[in-house]
Write a protein that holds these residues in place. Structure first.
Motif, short mmCIF file in Angstrom:
data_model
loop_
_atom_site.label_atom_id
_atom_site.label_comp_id
_atom_site.label_asym_id
_atom_site.label_seq_id
_atom_site.Cartn_x
_atom_site.Cartn_y
_atom_site.Cartn_z
N UNK A 27 21.32 9.91 16.16
CA UNK A 27 20.72 11.24 16.34
C UNK A 27 19.24 11.12 16.66
N UNK A 28 18.72 12.09 17.37
CA UNK A 28 17.28 12.19 17.56
C UNK A 28 16.81 13.51 16.92
N UNK A 29 15.94 14.25 17.57
CA UNK A 29 15.45 15.48 16.98
C UNK A 29 14.28 15.24 16.06
N UNK A 30 13.95 16.23 15.25
CA UNK A 30 12.83 16.12 14.34
C UNK A 30 11.53 15.92 15.09
N UNK A 31 10.67 15.04 14.54
CA UNK A 31 9.36 14.79 15.15
C UNK A 31 9.47 14.16 16.53
N UNK A 32 10.58 13.49 16.82
CA UNK A 32 10.75 12.87 18.14
C UNK A 32 10.74 13.94 19.23
N UNK A 60 8.32 10.49 11.44
CA UNK A 60 6.99 10.04 11.83
C UNK A 60 6.79 9.96 13.35
N UNK A 61 7.81 10.31 14.14
CA UNK A 61 7.70 10.20 15.58
C UNK A 61 8.05 8.81 16.07
N UNK A 115 0.81 -1.22 0.00
CA UNK A 115 0.00 0.00 0.00
C UNK A 115 0.85 1.27 0.00
N UNK A 116 2.18 1.10 -0.05
CA UNK A 116 3.04 2.28 0.00
C UNK A 116 2.97 3.00 1.33
N UNK A 117 2.74 2.23 2.41
CA UNK A 117 2.57 2.79 3.74
C UNK A 117 3.59 2.19 4.70
N UNK A 118 3.88 2.91 5.77
CA UNK A 118 4.81 2.40 6.79
C UNK A 118 4.60 3.20 8.06
N UNK A 119 5.18 2.71 9.13
CA UNK A 119 5.23 3.46 10.38
C UNK A 119 6.58 3.22 11.01
N UNK A 120 6.90 3.99 12.02
CA UNK A 120 8.21 3.86 12.66
C UNK A 120 8.39 2.45 13.20
N UNK A 121 9.43 1.79 12.73
CA UNK A 121 9.76 0.45 13.20
C UNK A 121 11.13 0.44 13.83
N UNK A 125 -0.37 4.68 10.15
CA UNK A 125 0.55 4.52 9.03
C UNK A 125 0.73 5.83 8.28
N UNK A 126 1.81 5.90 7.50
CA UNK A 126 2.15 7.10 6.74
C UNK A 126 2.57 6.70 5.33
#
Length: 463
Positions: A359-364, A160-161, A130-136, A211-212
């Motif tokens: 690294x972290x940062x971003x949406x996290x 995506x957090x 489906x062209x979708x994923x989430x943080x794994x 999902x994203x």
């Protein structure tokens, strides 16, 4: 809860467990016992008395009830990746979820309903069409349940957090055998606790995750001689401070693998590497990676692949001895860089060990939630990830991890992602969750598991 040897559970009592049990009940005499009890960390030699390989929620309810009735210590196994071996127990009962591994994707709602024993591979392969994923996680063999409930950090988290940030709802079998659903609207305090509090509150039989869109990812693995490490780490530090959210990865020391893209002089020796990932593909990905691509590396592998393929490429070999730890840093100055690089010489080489800076940062870090994951605010994580074959190297491997932690203490925030560590004591658990959060979690624990039945984890004791 006291623990007894399974020998005190009679054949008749085990036959009662088997009645109406859809899965398999395995004892030490079974030809399947050794495979069933083995977990990812070869250091773990626990021999459970009974392994209940569940196929349905009703099996889970029955297994938990049996364990309580016979006063058996209960361990819950999903992926089996706990470095402390918390998914297995000596003489007690293992509630083994591995047969419960289905994933249902709703592309319209952009969610996935994941059964409690599914691994990241099950999830990623189901969402890929489906062209979708989430943080794994960072490999395909990690269990989704333990990963998400512990917080969940991976290559996509800056975009995506954290994995727990994408948790929509969960269903748990509690210590009294009840099936409880938790979401933002239903049992909200339990739902809060499941964002980092781990398996303390019950057996997670299903998780629904957001999902994203993600048709592909790009990954560049760049290699240098170990002596270039300080320069590479400093360059990576500067690069990540300016990188867009789509960029993830890490810089690490490892043993150069015998692959075509690895220069002959780096094979089997201590090597510095940068792994740069990008949530997307094409020229945009290359442009985002350019500062690292232009450093003058000795070897490279650059691929654009579906996310599930990237995850499988990075799988750790099973059957090795493991010791991991971590420190989360509020800053990473040159002095810390030099200490980080110097400790690489203490790694066991050749081995599968990795000496990693994430690294972290971003949406996290931008999330304004109050979930019990205080380590999300740290911009850097140092993660000694030890894997080796020879038991004679055990103390050396442990000491290397302890030494790098000690080196990083001047810059440590004190918080830590508990999925990255083994059994390092109650104080570390409290620090990993936050003292105020721990007290709040203890109140949730008291409500759902007042007898601390589920204590084979980074345990939160009932308040």
């Amino acid at each position: 809860m006291p623990q007894i040897n399974s020998a005190s559970v009679s054949d008749t009592e085990l036959s009662h467990l088997r009645e109406g049990f859809t899965g398999s009940v395995i004892e030490a005499a079974s030809p399947y016992y050794e495979e069933a009890r083995t977990v990812f960390n070869a250091m773990i030699e626990e021999r459970p008395g009974v392994i209940a390989q569940c196929e349905t929620v009703e099996d889970v309810v029955r297994a938990v009830g049996f364990g309580r009735e016979h006063n058996l210590e209960i361990a819950v196994r999903g992926g089996g990746h706990s470095v402390a071996g918390m998914g297995v127990t000596s003489g007690g009962l293992v509630v083994d979820l591995r047969r419960m591994n289905t994933v249902g994707v709703d592309p319209d709602a952009m969610t996935a309903r994941v059964a409690g024993g599914a691994t990241m591979s099950h999830l990623d392969r189901a969402t890929e069409p489906f062209g979708l994923a989430t943080t794994g996680g960072r490999v395909s063999t990690t269990g989704v349940g333990g990963f998400v409930l512990g917080g969940g950090t991976g290559w996509l988290d800056r975009k995506f957090g954290l994995a727990c940030d994408n948790l929509v709802s969960a269903e748990l079998v509690t210590a009294d055998g009840a099936l409880v659903r938790a979401s933002a609207d239903e049992n909200p305090e339990l739902f809060w606790a499941l964002h980092g509090g781990g398996g303390n509150f019950g057996v997670a039989t299903s998780l629904t995750l957001r999902l994203h869109p993600l048709p592909a990812v790009t990954a560049a693995l760049l290699l240098w001689d170990a002596d270039a490490g300080p320069e590479v780490v400093r360059a990576f530090r500067s690069f990540m401070e300016q990188a867009p959210d789509e960029v993830g990865g890490g810089v690490l020391y490892l043993t150069g693998p015998p692959e075509e893209f690895v220069p002959e002089q780096l094979v089997g020796t201590l090597t510095c590497a940068a792994l740069v990932t990008y949530a997307g593909g094409g020229q945009t990905a290359r442009d985002a990676m350019r500062p690292m691509l232009e450093l003058g590396h000795a070897g490279e592998l650059i691929v654009e692949v579906p996310y599930a393929e990237l995850q499988c490429m990075l799988d750790d070999p099973p059957g090795l001895r493991n010791y991991w730890s971590a420190e989360y840093l509020g800053e990473f100055p040159d002095e810390a860089v030099d200490l980080f690089c110097a400790r690489a010489s203490q790694m066991i080489v050749p081995s599968a060990s990795q000496h990693v800076l994430f690294p972290q940062g971003g949406a996290v870090s931008r999330s304004d939630t109050d979930y019990p994951v205080p380590w999300r605010r740290a911009p850097w994580c140092v993660h000694p990830f030890g894997l080796w074959e020879d038991p004679a190297d055990d103390e050396r491997g442990r000491q290397w991890a302890r030494d790098i932690r000690a080196d990083m203490l001047p810059w440590s925030t004190g918080a830590v992602y508990l999925n990255f560590i083994g059994n390092e004591g109650t104080e570390r658990i409290v620090a990993g969750l936050g003292a105020d959060n721990y007290r709040r979690l203890a109140a949730v624990k008291r409500r759902y598991d007042p007898d601390n039945v589920f204590h084979r984890n980074h345990n939160v004791k009932p308040g």
